[in-house]
Design a protein around this motif. Structure first.
Motif, short mmCIF file in Angstrom:
data_model
loop_
_atom_site.label_atom_id
_atom_site.label_comp_id
_atom_site.label_asym_id
_atom_site.label_seq_id
_atom_site.Cartn_x
_atom_site.Cartn_y
_atom_site.Cartn_z
N MET A 74 0.84 -1.20 0.00
CA MET A 74 0.00 0.00 0.00
C MET A 74 0.87 1.25 0.00
O MET A 74 2.03 1.20 0.43
N PRO A 75 0.34 2.38 -0.47
CA PRO A 75 1.09 3.63 -0.46
C PRO A 75 1.57 3.97 0.94
O PRO A 75 0.91 3.66 1.94
N PHE A 76 2.71 4.67 1.01
CA PHE A 76 3.32 4.90 2.31
C PHE A 76 2.42 5.72 3.23
O PHE A 76 2.42 5.52 4.45
N GLU A 77 1.63 6.65 2.66
CA GLU A 77 0.78 7.47 3.53
C GLU A 77 -0.35 6.64 4.14
O GLU A 77 -0.77 6.89 5.28
N GLU A 78 -0.83 5.63 3.41
CA GLU A 78 -1.85 4.75 3.96
C GLU A 78 -1.25 3.84 5.03
O GLU A 78 -1.84 3.65 6.11
N ALA A 79 -0.07 3.31 4.76
CA ALA A 79 0.62 2.52 5.78
C ALA A 79 0.91 3.37 7.00
O ALA A 79 0.78 2.92 8.15
N GLY A 80 1.30 4.63 6.76
CA GLY A 80 1.55 5.55 7.87
C GLY A 80 0.31 5.83 8.68
O GLY A 80 0.38 5.98 9.92
N GLY A 81 -0.83 5.89 8.02
CA GLY A 81 -2.08 6.07 8.74
C GLY A 81 -2.38 4.91 9.67
O GLY A 81 -2.80 5.09 10.82
N HIS A 82 -2.15 3.70 9.18
CA HIS A 82 -2.34 2.51 10.03
C HIS A 82 -1.37 2.51 11.20
O HIS A 82 -1.75 2.19 12.35
N LEU A 83 -0.12 2.83 10.92
CA LEU A 83 0.88 2.90 11.98
C LEU A 83 0.48 3.91 13.05
O LEU A 83 0.57 3.64 14.25
N ALA A 84 0.02 5.07 12.61
CA ALA A 84 -0.38 6.11 13.55
C ALA A 84 -1.61 5.68 14.35
O ALA A 84 -1.72 6.00 15.55
N TRP A 85 -2.52 4.95 13.72
CA TRP A 85 -3.70 4.46 14.43
C TRP A 85 -3.29 3.55 15.58
O TRP A 85 -3.80 3.67 16.70
N VAL A 86 -2.35 2.65 15.30
CA VAL A 86 -1.86 1.75 16.35
C VAL A 86 -1.16 2.54 17.45
O VAL A 86 -1.34 2.28 18.64
N PHE A 87 -0.34 3.52 17.05
CA PHE A 87 0.33 4.38 18.03
C PHE A 87 -0.71 5.04 18.94
O PHE A 87 -0.58 5.07 20.16
N ALA A 88 -1.75 5.60 18.33
CA ALA A 88 -2.77 6.32 19.09
C ALA A 88 -3.54 5.39 20.02
O ALA A 88 -3.91 5.78 21.13
N ALA A 89 -3.75 4.16 19.57
CA ALA A 89 -4.40 3.19 20.46
C ALA A 89 -3.53 2.94 21.68
O ALA A 89 -4.02 2.91 22.82
N GLY A 90 -2.24 2.79 21.48
CA GLY A 90 -1.32 2.60 22.59
C GLY A 90 -1.26 3.81 23.51
O GLY A 90 -0.99 3.68 24.71
N ALA A 91 -1.51 4.99 22.94
CA ALA A 91 -1.50 6.22 23.73
C ALA A 91 -2.81 6.42 24.49
O ALA A 91 -2.94 7.40 25.23
N GLY A 92 -3.76 5.52 24.28
CA GLY A 92 -5.02 5.62 24.99
C GLY A 92 -6.06 6.50 24.33
O GLY A 92 -7.08 6.83 24.94
N TRP A 93 -5.82 6.90 23.09
CA TRP A 93 -6.80 7.73 22.38
C TRP A 93 -8.01 6.87 22.01
O TRP A 93 -7.87 5.70 21.65
N ARG A 95 -11.35 5.74 19.65
CA ARG A 95 -11.40 5.36 18.23
C ARG A 95 -11.57 6.56 17.31
O ARG A 95 -10.93 6.65 16.26
N VAL A 96 -12.41 7.50 17.69
CA VAL A 96 -12.65 8.66 16.81
C VAL A 96 -11.35 9.45 16.63
O VAL A 96 -11.01 9.86 15.51
N ARG A 97 -10.61 9.63 17.71
CA ARG A 97 -9.36 10.39 17.62
C ARG A 97 -8.29 9.61 16.86
O ARG A 97 -7.49 10.19 16.11
N ARG A 98 -8.25 8.31 17.05
CA ARG A 98 -7.32 7.48 16.27
C ARG A 98 -7.62 7.60 14.78
O ARG A 98 -6.71 7.74 13.95
N ASP A 99 -8.91 7.50 14.44
CA ASP A 99 -9.30 7.62 13.04
C ASP A 99 -8.92 8.99 12.47
O ASP A 99 -8.48 9.09 11.31
N ARG A 100 -9.08 10.05 13.26
CA ARG A 100 -8.72 11.38 12.79
C ARG A 100 -7.22 11.48 12.52
O ARG A 100 -6.79 12.06 11.52
N LEU A 101 -6.41 10.92 13.41
CA LEU A 101 -4.97 10.96 13.22
C LEU A 101 -4.59 10.25 11.92
O LEU A 101 -3.81 10.78 11.11
N ALA A 102 -5.13 9.07 11.71
CA ALA A 102 -4.85 8.33 10.48
C ALA A 102 -5.30 9.12 9.25
O ALA A 102 -4.59 9.18 8.24
#
Length: 199
Positions: A74-93, A95-102
């Motif tokens: 997948m394009p790097f920005e889409e992969a980056g969105g998934h990576l950021a979603w996982v990061f945000a989950a670990g940060a306790g954000w 779902r809505v905020r995780r989705d926004r970050l991605a």
């Protein structure tokens, strides 16, 4: 104006730690410059925004260009969105905020969005365009440009970034960066006036 101080949050501090661990110095500085450009533009254009969300997005937006997080499917920005979603989950954000970050990270490589529609995506798009290809640098004063590049030097950014972009385009011919390669974008990256500063 203090555009170098990150938001005072655990997520912001952890995003910086992650970038120190995984991003090469030229890429880390690009991410920090992106945040600085975004904050300056937000202040000058009076764009209300979520500072923590913007900072974390700016820090993580290109991590999928690094070998540990590069996706071959997948394009790097889409992969980056998934990576950021996982990061945000670990940060306790939530779902809505995780989705926004991605979303903000994915949109930095898409068509421009307005500040009214999506302020964080707009600010990241403005910032990344200025830092990568020099587009819209006239939004910033000469003093701001000097301050940002002095604080976070380019460190051969253009050549290193284009090497990664070429690789992405070759392996993923349908991705956004591959489309940019056919528009003279690489020449604009190499001619970015920011590279003449601080030499």
């Amino acid at each position: 104006m203090d555009f170098f101080t990150p938001p005072d949050s655990k997520a912001a501090a952890t995003a910086l730690d992650v970038c120190h661990e995984y991003a090469e110095p030229w890429l880390l500085n690009h991410s920090l410059r992106a945040y600085a450009w975004a904050v300056v533009h937000a202040a000058s254009a009076d764009i209300p925004h979520d500072g923590e969300l913007l900072y974390v997005a700016a820090l993580l937006h290109d991590l999928a260009l690094t070998p540990p997080f590069d996706s071959h499917t997948m394009p790097f920005e889409e992969a980056g969105g998934h990576l950021a979603w996982v990061f945000a989950a670990g940060a306790g954000w939530g779902r809505v905020r995780r989705d926004r970050l991605a979303e903000v990270i994915v949109l930095h490589m898409r068509d421009d969005v307005s500040a009214d529609e999506d302020p964080e995506s707009h600010l990241l798009q403005v910032a990344v365009t200025a830092d990568v290809s020099g587009g819209g640098l006239d939004r910033f004063t000469e003093q701001i440009k000097d301050d940002v590049v002095t604080r976070f030097p380019r460190l051969g950014f253009a050549e290193a970034f284009l090497k990664r972009a070429d690789d992405q385009a070759a392996r993923k011919p349908g991705c956004a960066v591959a489309g940019l390669m056919g528009t003279g974008w690489a020449d604009r990256v190499l001619a970015n006036p920011l590279d003449a500063r601080g030499r």
